[in-house]
Design a protein around this motif. Sequence first.
Motif, PDB file in Angstrom:
ATOM      1  N   ASP A 266       0.896  -1.468  -0.237  1.00  0.00           N
ATOM      2  CA  ASP A 266      -0.291   0.088   0.001  1.00  0.00           C
ATOM      3  C   ASP A 266       0.951   1.308  -0.156  1.00  0.00           C
ATOM      4  OD1 ASP A 266      -2.381  -1.712   0.034  1.00  0.00           O
ATOM      5  OD2 ASP A 266      -2.588  -1.270   1.789  1.00  0.00           O
ATOM      6  N   ALA A 267       1.975   1.002   0.870  1.00  0.00           N
ATOM      7  CA  ALA A 267       2.746   2.222   0.788  1.00  0.00           C
ATOM      8  C   ALA A 267       3.583   2.595  -0.709  1.00  0.00           C
ATOM      9  CB  ALA A 267       3.930   1.956   1.519  1.00  0.00           C
ATOM     10  N   ALA A 268       4.208   1.630  -1.231  1.00  0.00           N
ATOM     11  CA  ALA A 268       4.850   1.404  -2.466  1.00  0.00           C
ATOM     12  C   ALA A 268       3.928   2.577  -3.197  1.00  0.00           C
ATOM     13  CB  ALA A 268       5.417   0.175  -2.438  1.00  0.00           C
ATOM     14  N   LEU A 269       2.155   1.568  -3.608  1.00  0.00           N
ATOM     15  CA  LEU A 269       1.617   2.272  -4.548  1.00  0.00           C
ATOM     16  C   LEU A 269       1.084   4.243  -4.608  1.00  0.00           C
ATOM     17  CD1 LEU A 269      -1.107  -0.583  -4.134  1.00  0.00           C
ATOM     18  CD2 LEU A 269       0.000  -0.093  -5.848  1.00  0.00           C
ATOM     19  N   GLY A 270       1.062   4.362  -3.362  1.00  0.00           N
ATOM     20  CA  GLY A 270       0.716   5.352  -3.029  1.00  0.00           C
ATOM     21  C   GLY A 270       1.760   5.983  -3.362  1.00  0.00           C
ATOM     22  N   TYR A 271       3.341   5.974  -2.824  1.00  0.00           N
ATOM     23  CA  TYR A 271       4.155   6.548  -3.130  1.00  0.00           C
ATOM     24  C   TYR A 271       4.565   6.580  -4.688  1.00  0.00           C
ATOM     25  CZ  TYR A 271       9.120   8.298  -3.329  1.00  0.00           C
ATOM     26  OH  TYR A 271      10.381   9.216  -3.880  1.00  0.00           O
ATOM     27  N   ALA A 272       3.972   5.618  -5.389  1.00  0.00           N
ATOM     28  CA  ALA A 272       4.855   5.823  -6.873  1.00  0.00           C
ATOM     29  C   ALA A 272       3.974   6.689  -7.625  1.00  0.00           C
ATOM     30  CB  ALA A 272       4.616   3.530  -7.503  1.00  0.00           C
ATOM     31  N   LEU A 273       2.282   6.853  -7.017  1.00  0.00           N
ATOM     32  CA  LEU A 273       1.339   7.662  -8.208  1.00  0.00           C
ATOM     33  C   LEU A 273       1.303   8.781  -8.125  1.00  0.00           C
ATOM     34  CD1 LEU A 273      -1.925   4.851  -7.294  1.00  0.00           C
ATOM     35  CD2 LEU A 273      -0.995   5.223  -9.329  1.00  0.00           C
ATOM     36  N   GLU A 274       1.871   8.929  -6.559  1.00  0.00           N
ATOM     37  CA  GLU A 274       2.461  10.321  -5.836  1.00  0.00           C
ATOM     38  C   GLU A 274       3.909  10.875  -6.590  1.00  0.00           C
ATOM     39  OE1 GLU A 274       3.509  11.756  -2.278  1.00  0.00           O
ATOM     40  OE2 GLU A 274       1.298  12.544  -1.853  1.00  0.00           O
ATOM     41  N   ARG A 275       4.539  10.453  -6.513  1.00  0.00           N
ATOM     42  CA  ARG A 275       5.882  10.934  -6.915  1.00  0.00           C
ATOM     43  C   ARG A 275       6.079  10.692  -7.828  1.00  0.00           C
ATOM     44  NH1 ARG A 275      11.375  13.135  -5.716  1.00  0.00           N
ATOM     45  NH2 ARG A 275      13.056  12.331  -5.916  1.00  0.00           N
ATOM     46  N   ARG A 276       6.883  12.292  -8.827  1.00  0.00           N
ATOM     47  CA  ARG A 276       7.133  12.746 -10.478  1.00  0.00           C
ATOM     48  C   ARG A 276       8.759  12.436 -11.433  1.00  0.00           C
ATOM     49  NH1 ARG A 276       2.196  13.738 -12.784  1.00  0.00           N
ATOM     50  NH2 ARG A 276       3.740  14.140 -14.514  1.00  0.00           N
ATOM     51  N   GLN A 277       8.875  12.278 -11.494  1.00  0.00           N
ATOM     52  CA  GLN A 277       9.870  11.860 -12.261  1.00  0.00           C
ATOM     53  C   GLN A 277      10.150  11.851 -13.350  1.00  0.00           C
ATOM     54  OE1 GLN A 277      13.717  11.647 -10.085  1.00  0.00           O
ATOM     55  NE2 GLN A 277      11.927  13.156  -9.216  1.00  0.00           N
ATOM     56  N   PHE A 278      10.529  12.843 -14.120  1.00  0.00           N
ATOM     57  CA  PHE A 278      10.949  12.901 -15.669  1.00  0.00           C
ATOM     58  C   PHE A 278       9.447  13.728 -16.590  1.00  0.00           C
ATOM     59  CE2 PHE A 278      14.070   9.709 -15.081  1.00  0.00           C
ATOM     60  CZ  PHE A 278      15.303  10.233 -14.957  1.00  0.00           C
ATOM     61  N   GLY A 279       8.982  14.532 -15.314  1.00  0.00           N
ATOM     62  CA  GLY A 279       7.904  15.099 -15.838  1.00  0.00           C
ATOM     63  C   GLY A 279       6.554  14.381 -15.595  1.00  0.00           C
ATOM     64  N   ARG A 280       6.808  12.504 -14.891  1.00  0.00           N
ATOM     65  CA  ARG A 280       5.422  12.095 -14.993  1.00  0.00           C
ATOM     66  C   ARG A 280       5.967  11.049 -13.521  1.00  0.00           C
ATOM     67  NH1 ARG A 280       6.610   7.112 -19.214  1.00  0.00           N
ATOM     68  NH2 ARG A 280       8.636   6.787 -19.345  1.00  0.00           N
ATOM     69  N   PRO A 281       4.434  10.302 -13.143  1.00  0.00           N
ATOM     70  CA  PRO A 281       4.467   9.720 -11.838  1.00  0.00           C
ATOM     71  C   PRO A 281       5.526   8.526 -12.572  1.00  0.00           C
ATOM     72  CG  PRO A 281       2.236  10.129 -12.607  1.00  0.00           C
ATOM     73  CD  PRO A 281       3.347  10.507 -13.941  1.00  0.00           C
ATOM     74  N   VAL A 282       6.326   8.001 -11.037  1.00  0.00           N
ATOM     75  CA  VAL A 282       7.301   6.437 -11.057  1.00  0.00           C
ATOM     76  C   VAL A 282       6.056   5.255 -12.042  1.00  0.00           C
ATOM     77  CG1 VAL A 282       9.102   7.778  -9.858  1.00  0.00           C
ATOM     78  CG2 VAL A 282       7.859   6.580  -9.505  1.00  0.00           C
ATOM     79  N   ALA A 283       4.935   6.009 -11.280  1.00  0.00           N
ATOM     80  CA  ALA A 283       4.039   4.641 -11.174  1.00  0.00           C
ATOM     81  C   ALA A 283       4.279   4.778 -12.928  1.00  0.00           C
ATOM     82  CB  ALA A 283       3.068   4.597 -10.919  1.00  0.00           C
ATOM     83  N   ASP A 284       4.321   5.299 -13.671  1.00  0.00           N
ATOM     84  CA  ASP A 284       4.236   4.920 -15.072  1.00  0.00           C
ATOM     85  C   ASP A 284       5.788   4.148 -16.327  1.00  0.00           C
ATOM     86  OD1 ASP A 284       1.960   6.364 -15.406  1.00  0.00           O
ATOM     87  OD2 ASP A 284       3.245   8.121 -15.882  1.00  0.00           O
ATOM     88  N   PHE A 285       6.868   4.165 -15.280  1.00  0.00           N
ATOM     89  CA  PHE A 285       7.516   3.330 -15.709  1.00  0.00           C
ATOM     90  C   PHE A 285       8.208   2.035 -15.287  1.00  0.00           C
ATOM     91  CE2 PHE A 285       9.077   7.344 -14.689  1.00  0.00           C
ATOM     92  CZ  PHE A 285       9.751   7.647 -15.647  1.00  0.00           C
ATOM     93  N   ALA A 341       9.406  -2.448  -1.383  1.00  0.00           N
ATOM     94  CA  ALA A 341       8.890  -1.358  -1.503  1.00  0.00           C
ATOM     95  C   ALA A 341       9.541  -0.373  -0.835  1.00  0.00           C
ATOM     96  CB  ALA A 341       7.882  -1.777  -0.312  1.00  0.00           C
ATOM     97  N   VAL A 342      10.678  -0.636  -0.101  1.00  0.00           N
ATOM     98  CA  VAL A 342      11.956   0.022   0.148  1.00  0.00           C
ATOM     99  C   VAL A 342      12.525   0.187  -1.035  1.00  0.00           C
ATOM    100  CG1 VAL A 342      14.413   0.496   1.334  1.00  0.00           C
ATOM    101  CG2 VAL A 342      12.842  -0.547   2.144  1.00  0.00           C
ATOM    102  N   GLN A 343      12.808  -0.357  -2.679  1.00  0.00           N
ATOM    103  CA  GLN A 343      13.180   0.548  -3.139  1.00  0.00           C
ATOM    104  C   GLN A 343      12.188   1.123  -4.258  1.00  0.00           C
ATOM    105  OE1 GLN A 343      16.608  -1.146  -4.555  1.00  0.00           O
ATOM    106  NE2 GLN A 343      16.888   0.116  -6.209  1.00  0.00           N
TER     107      GLN A 343
END
Length: 390
Positions: A266-285, A341-343
Motif C-alpha cells: 500500500d505504501a509503495a503504491l501510494g508513493y509510486a502514484l504521487e512521486r514524479r520523475q522526468f515529468g510523470r509519476p514513477v508508477a508509469d515506469f 517496497a524500499v526499492q
Amino acid sequence: MPDYGPRPVERHLPTEEARDLLTLVRDLAQREIAPVAADEEATGRFPRDTFALLSRSGLLGLPYPGAYGGGDQPYEVYLQVLEELAAARLTVGLGVSVHSLSCHALAAYGTDEQRGTHLPDMLGGGLLGAYCLSEPSAGSDAAALRTRAVRAGDAWVLEGTKAWITHGGIADFYTVFARTGDAGPRGITAFLVPGDAPGLGAAAPERKMGMKGSPTAQVHLDGVRVPDTRRLGAEGQGFAIALDALDAGRLGIAACAVGLAQAALDAALGYALERRQFGRPVADFQGVRFLIADMATRIEAGRALYLAAARRRDEGASFTRQAAMAKLSCTDTAMQVTTDAVQVLGGYGYTADFPVERYLREAKMLQIVEGTNQIQRIVIARQLLGPESR
C-alpha cells in the motif's frame, strides 16, 4: 510522514457476521492503532491500552468457545483479523497471535474445571499471555529444554530460564513447558503460571532491530511454586501440546506476515502514484510497475495459502504440513515485498520518514519466530517423506 492509507482487501468470508467483524476490526485498526504505530515503535512503547481495548471488544479470544468468553470464530476468520491488525502495526497483530497461542494449552487440554476457572479472564478479562517454550540452549531443538518442574506434594516447583519470550516481564500469565521426567520430548509437562508468582522474574528486554514496541525477554523461574491444579494435560504430554499449539501459531505468523506485506505494498503504491520523475509519476515506469505486480502476486498467493490451511484446521483435517508451508512462504513473501517496497521508494525508503524501512526490519523477525524457516522445511519434508527420512 506521508500517509497514503490502506487499500481495502477483497475478502471472501463465510458469514455476514464475519464481514461485519472484519469491518469493525479494520475501522478500529485504522482509527486507534495505525496513527500512533510509527511513534510508539520508535520509542519502544508497548500498547497495553490497545490490548485492553481489544480484550473489551472480544478480539483476544476469537477462535475459542463462546461458553468461556471466546468468539466462536473459525480460523479462516480469525486469521484475517490478525492480518488487518498486523497491517496497522505488527506489534499488535503478533501480540494477539502470541496471546492466542498462550491460551491454547488450557483451551485444548485443560479440564472443564480449569477452563471454567481461568479461560474467561484470559480471553476477555483484560489479561495478556505469553508462551514459554524456548530456552537459551534450546531454540530450534525445543525438546532439549532444561527448565525443570519437581513434584512437591500437591504442587510443582519450577526452576530454569526461558528465552525469546514475547511479552516477557509484562504478561499476566505464562504457559510454561518444563521437564518433569527423563530427557527427550516425552519428559515435558505444561503448566499455567501466574505472572505475579513469587520467584518469577524477567531480564531486561532484548535490544532488537525491529518490533521495538513488543518486549522480548528471558523469563526466570526461581523456585516458582505452582499447584497441580495448574498442570495442563497429563504428565509428559507437554511437548505434544507445544507442537499442537505451534501448528496453529504458525498460521498466525503467516497471517501477520501477509498483513505486513500488504501494508508495504500500500505504501509503495501510494508513493509510486504521487512521486514524479522526468515529468510523470514513477508508477508509469515499467521497472516500478513490474516490482509492484510481483509484490501483489506474492501477497495474493500467501493469503490463499494460509487460508487454505486454516480451512483444513476448521474442518478437523491434519494441517501440520500446510501450516509449515504457509509460515515459510508468507514470511519469505513479507521479506521480499518489504525489500521491494524500499526499492520503489528509493532513497526515501531508506529513511524513517516513511514506514517501509520499519516494515523491512520487522519482516526479518517473522522468518525466525515459532520455528525458523529452515525448521519449516524440515517439517514439510518429514510430512512428505515420513518421520524416518533425513
